[in-house]
Design a protein around this motif. Sequence first.
Motif, mmCIF file in Angstrom:
data_model
loop_
_atom_site.group_PDB
_atom_site.id
_atom_site.type_symbol
_atom_site.label_atom_id
_atom_site.label_comp_id
_atom_site.label_asym_id
_atom_site.label_seq_id
_atom_site.Cartn_x
_atom_site.Cartn_y
_atom_site.Cartn_z
ATOM 1 N N LEU A 211 0.835 -1.199 0.000
ATOM 2 C CA LEU A 211 0.000 0.000 0.000
ATOM 3 C C LEU A 211 0.872 1.252 0.000
ATOM 4 C CD1 LEU A 211 -2.514 -1.060 2.812
ATOM 5 C CD2 LEU A 211 -2.739 -1.446 0.350
ATOM 6 N N ARG A 212 0.297 2.340 -0.517
ATOM 7 C CA ARG A 212 1.074 3.576 -0.630
ATOM 8 C C ARG A 212 1.321 4.239 0.721
ATOM 9 N NH1 ARG A 212 4.054 7.079 -0.344
ATOM 10 N NH2 ARG A 212 4.326 8.910 -1.685
ATOM 11 N N TYR A 213 0.331 4.217 1.620
ATOM 12 C CA TYR A 213 0.459 4.978 2.865
ATOM 13 C C TYR A 213 0.236 4.107 4.098
ATOM 14 C CZ TYR A 213 0.068 9.073 -0.173
ATOM 15 O OH TYR A 213 0.265 10.006 -1.158
ATOM 16 N N PRO A 214 1.107 4.226 5.097
ATOM 17 C CA PRO A 214 0.816 3.613 6.400
ATOM 18 C C PRO A 214 -0.244 4.436 7.116
ATOM 19 C CG PRO A 214 2.938 4.756 6.459
ATOM 20 C CD PRO A 214 2.434 4.881 5.064
ATOM 21 N N VAL A 215 -1.256 3.754 7.643
ATOM 22 C CA VAL A 215 -2.365 4.456 8.279
ATOM 23 C C VAL A 215 -2.735 3.756 9.586
ATOM 24 C CG1 VAL A 215 -4.726 5.325 8.042
ATOM 25 C CG2 VAL A 215 -3.267 5.096 6.008
ATOM 26 N N GLY A 216 -2.830 4.550 10.664
ATOM 27 C CA GLY A 216 -3.253 4.021 11.954
ATOM 28 C C GLY A 216 -4.732 4.259 12.203
ATOM 29 N N ALA A 217 -5.171 3.900 13.377
ATOM 30 C CA ALA A 217 -6.598 3.965 13.707
ATOM 31 C C ALA A 217 -7.111 5.386 13.881
ATOM 32 C CB ALA A 217 -6.863 3.151 14.975
ATOM 33 N N LYS A 218 -6.226 6.352 14.095
ATOM 34 C CA LYS A 218 -6.668 7.719 14.387
ATOM 35 C C LYS A 218 -6.845 8.590 13.143
ATOM 36 C CE LYS A 218 -4.490 7.744 18.965
ATOM 37 N NZ LYS A 218 -3.506 8.417 19.856
ATOM 38 N N ASP A 219 -6.590 8.067 11.973
ATOM 39 C CA ASP A 219 -6.728 8.837 10.739
ATOM 40 C C ASP A 219 -8.191 8.839 10.302
ATOM 41 O OD1 ASP A 219 -6.659 9.634 7.912
ATOM 42 O OD2 ASP A 219 -4.493 9.381 8.068
ATOM 43 N N ASP A 220 -8.761 10.008 10.071
ATOM 44 C CA ASP A 220 -10.186 10.091 9.728
ATOM 45 C C ASP A 220 -10.423 10.202 8.227
ATOM 46 O OD1 ASP A 220 -9.204 12.603 9.371
ATOM 47 O OD2 ASP A 220 -10.732 13.653 10.550
ATOM 48 N N LYS A 221 -9.360 10.177 7.410
ATOM 49 C CA LYS A 221 -9.516 10.283 5.966
ATOM 50 C C LYS A 221 -9.111 9.013 5.230
ATOM 51 C CE LYS A 221 -8.851 15.299 5.777
ATOM 52 N NZ LYS A 221 -8.048 16.422 5.212
ATOM 53 N N ARG A 222 -8.296 8.203 5.877
ATOM 54 C CA ARG A 222 -7.863 6.960 5.255
ATOM 55 C C ARG A 222 -8.166 5.780 6.172
ATOM 56 N NH1 ARG A 222 -3.199 10.183 3.563
ATOM 57 N NH2 ARG A 222 -3.276 10.438 1.297
ATOM 58 N N ALA A 223 -8.467 4.660 5.567
ATOM 59 C CA ALA A 223 -8.796 3.449 6.327
ATOM 60 C C ALA A 223 -7.538 2.891 6.978
ATOM 61 C CB ALA A 223 -9.420 2.409 5.408
ATOM 62 N N ALA A 224 -7.648 2.503 8.224
ATOM 63 C CA ALA A 224 -6.504 1.951 8.952
ATOM 64 C C ALA A 224 -6.001 0.678 8.267
ATOM 65 C CB ALA A 224 -6.905 1.653 10.396
ATOM 66 N N ASN A 225 -4.681 0.541 8.218
ATOM 67 C CA ASN A 225 -4.094 -0.654 7.604
ATOM 68 C C ASN A 225 -2.915 -1.211 8.382
ATOM 69 O OD1 ASN A 225 -1.730 0.900 6.826
ATOM 70 N ND2 ASN A 225 -2.921 1.698 5.095
ATOM 71 N N ALA A 226 -2.538 -0.542 9.479
ATOM 72 C CA ALA A 226 -1.331 -0.940 10.204
ATOM 73 C C ALA A 226 -1.405 -2.366 10.716
ATOM 74 C CB ALA A 226 -1.081 0.017 11.368
ATOM 75 N N ASP A 227 -2.616 -2.832 11.049
ATOM 76 C CA ASP A 227 -2.766 -4.176 11.596
ATOM 77 C C ASP A 227 -3.141 -5.196 10.529
ATOM 78 O OD1 ASP A 227 -5.272 -3.171 11.123
ATOM 79 O OD2 ASP A 227 -6.164 -3.930 12.985
ATOM 80 N N ARG A 228 -3.058 -4.804 9.271
ATOM 81 C CA ARG A 228 -3.379 -5.721 8.181
ATOM 82 C C ARG A 228 -2.111 -6.292 7.547
ATOM 83 N NH1 ARG A 228 -8.575 -5.362 5.559
ATOM 84 N NH2 ARG A 228 -9.955 -3.754 6.411
ATOM 85 N N ARG A 229 -2.280 -7.350 6.758
ATOM 86 C CA ARG A 229 -1.159 -8.076 6.156
ATOM 87 C C ARG A 229 -0.758 -7.447 4.817
ATOM 88 N NH1 ARG A 229 -1.790 -12.148 2.989
ATOM 89 N NH2 ARG A 229 -3.957 -12.376 3.647
ATOM 90 N N PHE A 230 -0.303 -6.187 4.884
ATOM 91 C CA PHE A 230 0.160 -5.475 3.701
ATOM 92 C C PHE A 230 1.510 -4.831 3.981
ATOM 93 C CE2 PHE A 230 -4.560 -4.990 3.341
ATOM 94 C CZ PHE A 230 -4.742 -5.733 2.179
#
Length: 457
Positions: A211-230
Amino acid sequence: MVRTYTVAALALVAAVGAGPGAADPRQPLEYAPAPVDNPLKGLVPYQADVRTAFPHSLEFTYLPYSALVTGADAFDWRPLDRALDDIAGRGHQAVFRIFLEYPNKTGAVPAFLLKGGLKVTKWRSAESDGGAIETPDYADKNLRKSLTGFIAALGKRYDGDPRVGFVTAGLLGLWGEWHTYPREELFASTAVQIEVLDAYEAAFKVTPVLLRYPVGAKDDKRAANADRRFGYHDDSFAWATLDTGRRADDWFYMAALKAAGPDAENKWKTCPIGGEIRPEAWGRVFDRAPGHVQIQNFRTCVEATHVTWLMDSGMFAKKQGAERVRRAEEEVRRMGYEFHAPAVTIGDVQKGQLSVRLELENRGVAPFYYDWKPEWGLLADGAAVKAFAGTGKLTGLLPGAKPRVWAETLDVSGVRAGRYALAVRVPNPLKGGKPVRFANTTQAAAGWLALGEVRVP
């Protein structure tokens, strides 16, 4: 009958010690830098035959969504297969991305979706060199259904395909980079992002998706992905990579990674990191004096991100000076993994059984992300007399960790009596693909790492 060695094989055996019968059965093995073009790592050109420009094992290709998706649940895989076959024909593996919008490229949205009522916003942006852009309405229910169906079909066909090294998620945003800056109101909602992430996670179990961007749970514009297998890909590498501490630079890769939390920061241990060297830094990033204040130190960026591969047109577009090439090879070799075998213990053959313990360490910045299987061999006259499937693993061996031991008991009962060179290799499942080569002086170009002499009585 006693077999004879080739001159090269004798030199390899002599280099690693006496083997069985030596005072110390554990024999040290000497380090030498691994090849720059080891598989699944290093610099990546766009799809082309540029093997003479700079050593590499990967090639990148883009395809528009409309080239593959011809209707609802209807796909034409021929364009992608042609690209993968072309790349594989050079012994390389592919990194690919599918896009729906790209500056100055029209027609990426399939006609059947437009006929079904999908709306497209046409606009221009200085951020994309003023090129005409066609952004689809990502909220459209038919487009959303098409995207998830396509990802499922893509994974069913290509997950684990040896022609493919890595997939960048693409599909959403400009260049498939998950943004429509500066028109962010046109980008996909978090609900649509989650649908795409869910689909990729379900469809790909073997081939890594980045994925292009690391995203945590506190981001309100992008879906969180830090805990996913990407994994992630930093597409402004060595330009907007290191955290500057400035608020205006909070989108820089390392700053975004930190904001996404520990799961994102530790992602590299299980999922690969890739990207692209920023065009303004192409080639120049390897010079002793890059000549631009915003170009960040390449080695520092590599060590901070644990990056495995990077797209770069600078080293492939035209012939480079010898000093730039030399420095680039030195720096690129540090990317990804580098496996060194520091020592081997070879036992005597007893009752047709040969025991061996090979110590293995990773001197790179990242692990190896595929479960490629090692193979042991007894070599004579420059060829393998017998090969044995190994049980050792490359995956999960982190830089700086204590050496991993590959311990095997090989059945040599059917081997004719004689003297042989014991060797190990890690073949590439791609036909004609580059094998993993070790950072040792006794590493042969064909893939075999000579370990020592064995006498079969």
